[in-house]
Scaffold this motif. Structure first.
Motif, PDB file in Angstrom:
ATOM      1  N   GLN A  70      -9.256   6.839  -8.996  1.00  0.00           N
ATOM      2  CA  GLN A  70      -9.770   8.025  -8.329  1.00  0.00           C
ATOM      3  C   GLN A  70     -10.588   7.627  -7.111  1.00  0.00           C
ATOM      4  OE1 GLN A  70     -11.964  10.226 -11.268  1.00  0.00           O
ATOM      5  NE2 GLN A  70     -10.109  11.173 -12.081  1.00  0.00           N
ATOM      6  N   LEU A  71     -10.544   8.468  -6.090  1.00  0.00           N
ATOM      7  CA  LEU A  71     -11.372   8.249  -4.902  1.00  0.00           C
ATOM      8  C   LEU A  71     -12.809   8.658  -5.203  1.00  0.00           C
ATOM      9  CD1 LEU A  71      -9.030   9.405  -2.019  1.00  0.00           C
ATOM     10  CD2 LEU A  71     -10.032   7.152  -2.302  1.00  0.00           C
ATOM     11  N   ILE A  75     -11.271  12.505  -7.216  1.00  0.00           N
ATOM     12  CA  ILE A  75      -9.948  13.075  -6.998  1.00  0.00           C
ATOM     13  C   ILE A  75      -8.895  12.037  -7.385  1.00  0.00           C
ATOM     14  CG2 ILE A  75      -8.393  13.986  -5.232  1.00  0.00           C
ATOM     15  CD1 ILE A  75     -10.974  14.665  -3.614  1.00  0.00           C
ATOM     16  N   ASP A  76      -7.877  12.465  -8.158  1.00  0.00           N
ATOM     17  CA  ASP A  76      -6.767  11.561  -8.475  1.00  0.00           C
ATOM     18  C   ASP A  76      -6.132  11.111  -7.167  1.00  0.00           C
ATOM     19  OD1 ASP A  76      -7.188  11.780 -11.175  1.00  0.00           O
ATOM     20  OD2 ASP A  76      -5.689  13.336 -11.465  1.00  0.00           O
ATOM     21  N   ALA A  77      -5.778   9.844  -7.101  1.00  0.00           N
ATOM     22  CA  ALA A  77      -5.273   9.304  -5.840  1.00  0.00           C
ATOM     23  C   ALA A  77      -4.146   8.311  -6.068  1.00  0.00           C
ATOM     24  CB  ALA A  77      -6.414   8.625  -5.081  1.00  0.00           C
ATOM     25  N   ASP A  81      -3.454   7.108  -0.565  1.00  0.00           N
ATOM     26  CA  ASP A  81      -4.722   7.783  -0.300  1.00  0.00           C
ATOM     27  C   ASP A  81      -5.841   6.779  -0.038  1.00  0.00           C
ATOM     28  OD1 ASP A  81      -3.537  10.341  -0.769  1.00  0.00           O
ATOM     29  OD2 ASP A  81      -3.738   9.989  -2.934  1.00  0.00           O
ATOM     30  N   TRP A  82      -5.865   5.703  -0.819  1.00  0.00           N
ATOM     31  CA  TRP A  82      -6.883   4.673  -0.644  1.00  0.00           C
ATOM     32  C   TRP A  82      -6.731   3.975   0.704  1.00  0.00           C
ATOM     33  CZ3 TRP A  82     -10.811   2.259  -3.625  1.00  0.00           C
ATOM     34  CH2 TRP A  82     -11.156   2.978  -4.774  1.00  0.00           C
ATOM     35  N   VAL A  83      -5.498   3.686   1.086  1.00  0.00           N
ATOM     36  CA  VAL A  83      -5.256   3.003   2.359  1.00  0.00           C
ATOM     37  C   VAL A  83      -5.631   3.919   3.519  1.00  0.00           C
ATOM     38  CG1 VAL A  83      -3.484   1.951   3.832  1.00  0.00           C
ATOM     39  CG2 VAL A  83      -3.529   1.455   1.385  1.00  0.00           C
ATOM     40  N   LEU A  84      -5.287   5.197   3.428  1.00  0.00           N
ATOM     41  CA  LEU A  84      -5.678   6.149   4.478  1.00  0.00           C
ATOM     42  C   LEU A  84      -7.193   6.271   4.572  1.00  0.00           C
ATOM     43  CD1 LEU A  84      -3.013   8.957   4.002  1.00  0.00           C
ATOM     44  CD2 LEU A  84      -3.373   7.555   6.058  1.00  0.00           C
TER      45      LEU A  84
END
Length: 183
Positions: A70-71, A75-77, A81-84
């Motif tokens: 999660q971020l 939030i589920d990611a 999403d982590w790279v962005l």
């Protein structure tokens, strides 16, 4: 009763997969790694990476669409999403370091110069798990990625594990549309 010491000389046969432009370059690379006295007994092209240029893009798509931690906001990611998020924080060294600390155990890092670094599955087992059962398992991932536009090779450390890594410009990475992964 007597005790005898018996010494045997055994020859191990191993298969090494080396990514190279031609057979001579592959042989030179392998010879530099072999122990003294070992010799190459057979050569064969296992996979012709250039034959399927979409292989690296499919590997990146698979990676980006993999579920991850999660971020910050709970939030589920996905890895994408982590790279962005890391990309948006690349000008803030402490924030980027914190995000990379989360990505490091799976062999990933986003650098301030806008590159995604992906560690070798041979050195970082978690990246190997992401690609387990795919054509990119083992050394297949690194072999495929190194032929992408703008790819760079380097030695890095991911969560304390030294590994060979391929760095790709994020502009190339995000030109690829992620696909859904079935776990």
């Amino acid at each position: 009763m007597k005790i005898f010491s018996l010494h045997t000389i055994e020859q191990r046969h191993r298969t090494h997969r080396i990514a190279a432009r031609d057979a001579a370059a592959a042989e030179r690379a392998l010879k530099s790694r072999l122990p003294r006295g070992a010799r190459i007994i057979e050569r064969a092209v296992a996979v012709d990476i250039d034959a399927d240029a979409s292989s690296a893009e499919a590997a990146i798509s698979h990676l980006l669409s993999t579920d991850f931690l999660q971020l910050d906001a709970g939030i589920d990611a996905k890895i994408e999403d982590w790279v962005l998020h890391a990309r948006s924080q690349r000008h803030l060294p402490s924030a980027l370091a914190r995000i990379n600390a989360g990505l490091g155990p799976v062999g990933l890092r986003v650098s301030a110069d806008d590159r995604l670094w992906i560690g070798s599955a041979a050195s970082v087992p978690a990246i190997g798990l992401i690609f387990e059962g795919t054509e990119w398992a083992g050394t297949g991932l690194t072999s495929a990625l190194r032929h992408m536009t703008g790819a760079e090779l380097s030695n890095m450390t991911f969560a304390g594990k030294r590994a060979r890594a391929v760095g790709l410009p994020l502009s190339v990475v995000f030109a690829i549309q992620p696909q859904e992964v079935t776990q």
